[in-house]
Design an enzyme around this catalytic site. Structure first.
Site, PDB file in Angstrom:
ATOM      1  N   ASP A 277       0.873  -1.170   0.000  1.00  0.00           N
ATOM      2  CA  ASP A 277       0.000   0.000   0.000  1.00  0.00           C
ATOM      3  C   ASP A 277       0.918   1.230   0.000  1.00  0.00           C
ATOM      4  O   ASP A 277       2.058   1.157   0.472  1.00  0.00           O
ATOM      5  CB  ASP A 277      -0.886  -0.017   1.249  1.00  0.00           C
ATOM      6  CG  ASP A 277      -1.651   1.278   1.439  1.00  0.00           C
ATOM      7  OD1 ASP A 277      -2.327   1.701   0.489  1.00  0.00           O
ATOM      8  OD2 ASP A 277      -1.532   1.874   2.527  1.00  0.00           O
TER       9      ASP A 277
ATOM     10  N   ASP B  13      -1.606  -0.915   5.974  1.00  0.00           N
ATOM     11  CA  ASP B  13      -1.806  -0.386   7.324  1.00  0.00           C
ATOM     12  C   ASP B  13      -3.226   0.079   7.603  1.00  0.00           C
ATOM     13  O   ASP B  13      -3.580   0.329   8.755  1.00  0.00           O
ATOM     14  CB  ASP B  13      -0.854   0.789   7.567  1.00  0.00           C
ATOM     15  CG  ASP B  13      -1.259   2.028   6.773  1.00  0.00           C
ATOM     16  OD1 ASP B  13      -1.576   1.883   5.568  1.00  0.00           O
ATOM     17  OD2 ASP B  13      -1.293   3.124   7.355  1.00  0.00           O
TER      18      ASP B  13
ATOM     19  N   ASP C   5      -7.151  -1.739   3.521  1.00  0.00           N
ATOM     20  CA  ASP C   5      -6.226  -2.793   3.105  1.00  0.00           C
ATOM     21  C   ASP C   5      -6.637  -4.171   3.618  1.00  0.00           C
ATOM     22  O   ASP C   5      -6.094  -5.184   3.166  1.00  0.00           O
ATOM     23  CB  ASP C   5      -4.808  -2.484   3.605  1.00  0.00           C
ATOM     24  CG  ASP C   5      -4.272  -1.179   3.053  1.00  0.00           C
ATOM     25  OD1 ASP C   5      -4.521  -0.899   1.870  1.00  0.00           O
ATOM     26  OD2 ASP C   5      -3.615  -0.432   3.800  1.00  0.00           O
TER      27      ASP C   5
END
Length: 408
Positions: free
Chosen positions: A99, A296, A300
């Site tokens: 990410d 995080d 996600d």
């Protein structure tokens, strides 16, 4: 994690169970053969030696001992293993998907520019945007609110607040409908803006959001996030190991490509909506790739669950951590490398212990049964007992010697 059984351990347990029947059968066979060839006492000695030397313990303990050592070693190294099986299989990973916000970058946005588009002042635009963003927990929202507070701007009350996942926010401020939208959402909603100016800003790896009041675009805010200083070195090390590095982000393509170019990523999925992240992981898996996802945020979580190995940044959300197989307690990207390294070392130790446990019994049982007695090589029950214990000790010592290459 230590209590969870891997596939290899289940196999080892079955082999250890079968080993009992094999040793029992070989012992009885030795009794019958030597009874007919020598004395009854000698035949019983060979049978007892066979029973004593067989060591299911070596196979049964081969993996649990390594599991206990690797889990504690991981914890001391800042890796919290929540799911044993994915961790053991991490050495097979050939693609790591990151990410962007809060993972490859620090997730600490700052307002770099305010662009009035309809006569409002920069302060008015920032105060209006911060009033709406104060309702959100997104890192960009926090950066905008922080900028407004640093300038001493008063925030207004917001009614009928709505968060449109991956697109933006809207709410009523002082009777007017106010929206804060991404460039893509702004364009899809039919609003006009200066495309050339947007491209100039995003080419500098800055994210742009538009402020819309009463169906008029009144301004734009440019915010930027710093790339983690260790990100480039981590990507380079992954490449040395033959692992592909991919970024997954909801940012527009220009911002994503600017970050990708800076740290050397192989592939970028940009403008990905939160509910599309797991689909992006699936598309990589459909190409035969073994994927590790590192993230995080709440958005996600589905991707972390979809990947073969889900890794959450320790400073991230509870939802992300609950969905992950491994948590990076210190929130350091280098620990992605450490998790791969420890998984490889763990797998090597498991194979060594299984090879020893199986190999010992393959040679020891026939030897104890008197296979080499014709050339004068025999084992009594006492020596067989010592060898059996020694086999288990070797397995335990080998497990305790587990270590791995750490990246600092």
């Amino acid at each position: 994690a230590q209590a969870q059984k891997s596939k290899a351990q289940s196999l080892a347990d079955r082999v250890a169970a079968w080993l009992f029947y094999i040793a029992f059968g070989v012992g009885l066979f030795a009794l019958v053969i030597w009874w007919n060839l020598t004395t009854a006492a000698t035949a019983v000695q060979f049978m007892v030696s066979t029973f004593v030397i067989a060591c299911p313990h070596a196979l049964g303990l081969a993996i649990p001992l390594v599991n206990a050592k690797s889990t504690s070693l991981a914890a001391r190294s800042g890796l919290l293993v929540q799911n044993r099986i994915p961790f053991e299989q991490a050495y097979q990973v050939d693609t790591v998907v990151f990410d962007k916000t809060g993972t490859l970058t620090k997730g600490e946005f700052a307002v770099d520019g305010i662009y009035p588009l309809s006569g409002d002042s920069e302060a008015q635009i920032l105060a209006l945007a911060a009033s709406l963003e104060a309702q959100s927990e997104h890192p960009i929202a926090k950066g905008i609110v922080k900028a407004a507070k640093e300038k001493g701007l008063a925030l207004q009350a917001v009614n009928n607040y709505q968060n449109h996942s991956g697109a933006g926010l809207e709410g009523e401020v002082d009777g007017d409908l106010v929206k804060i939208l991404s460039p893509k959402a702004t364009r899809e909603a039919g609003y006009d803006y200066d495309q050339a100016q947007l491209e100039k800003i995003t080419s500098q790896a800055k994210t742009v959001v538009f402020v819309i009041q009463a169906d008029q675009v009144i301004g734009a805010l440019a915010v930027s996030d710093q790339v983690r200083p260790e990100a480039k070195a981590v990507i380079q090390e992954l490449h040395k190991q033959g692992v592909e590095a991919v970024m997954l982000t909801g940012d527009n393509d220009q911002v994503a490509q600017a970050v990708a170019k800076e740290i050397g990523l192989d592939q970028v999925f940009s403008q990905v909506l939160p509910d599309q992240k797991s689909s992006a992981i699936q598309s990589l898996q459909s190409q035969g790739k073994a994927v590790m996802m590192v993230g995080d945020g709440v958005n996600d979580a589905p991707a972390l669950a979809q990947a073969e190995v889900g890794v959450a940044i320790g400073a991230g959300t509870d939802v992300a951590m609950d969905s992950a197989d491994i948590i990076l307690v210190e929130s350091q990207l280098k620990d992605v490398l450490n998790s791969l390294s420890l998984s490889q070392a763990t797998n090597t130790k498991i194979k060594q212990n299984l090879a020893w446990g199986a190999g010992y019994n393959i040679f020891a049982i026939p030897l104890a049964a008197g296979l080499l007695a014709p050339i004068g090589l025999t084992l009594g029950p006492a020596l067989s007992g010592i060898l059996m214990s020694l086999s288990t000790v070797i397995c335990a010592v080998n497990a305790q010697s587990l270590n791995f290459e750490k990246y600092d």
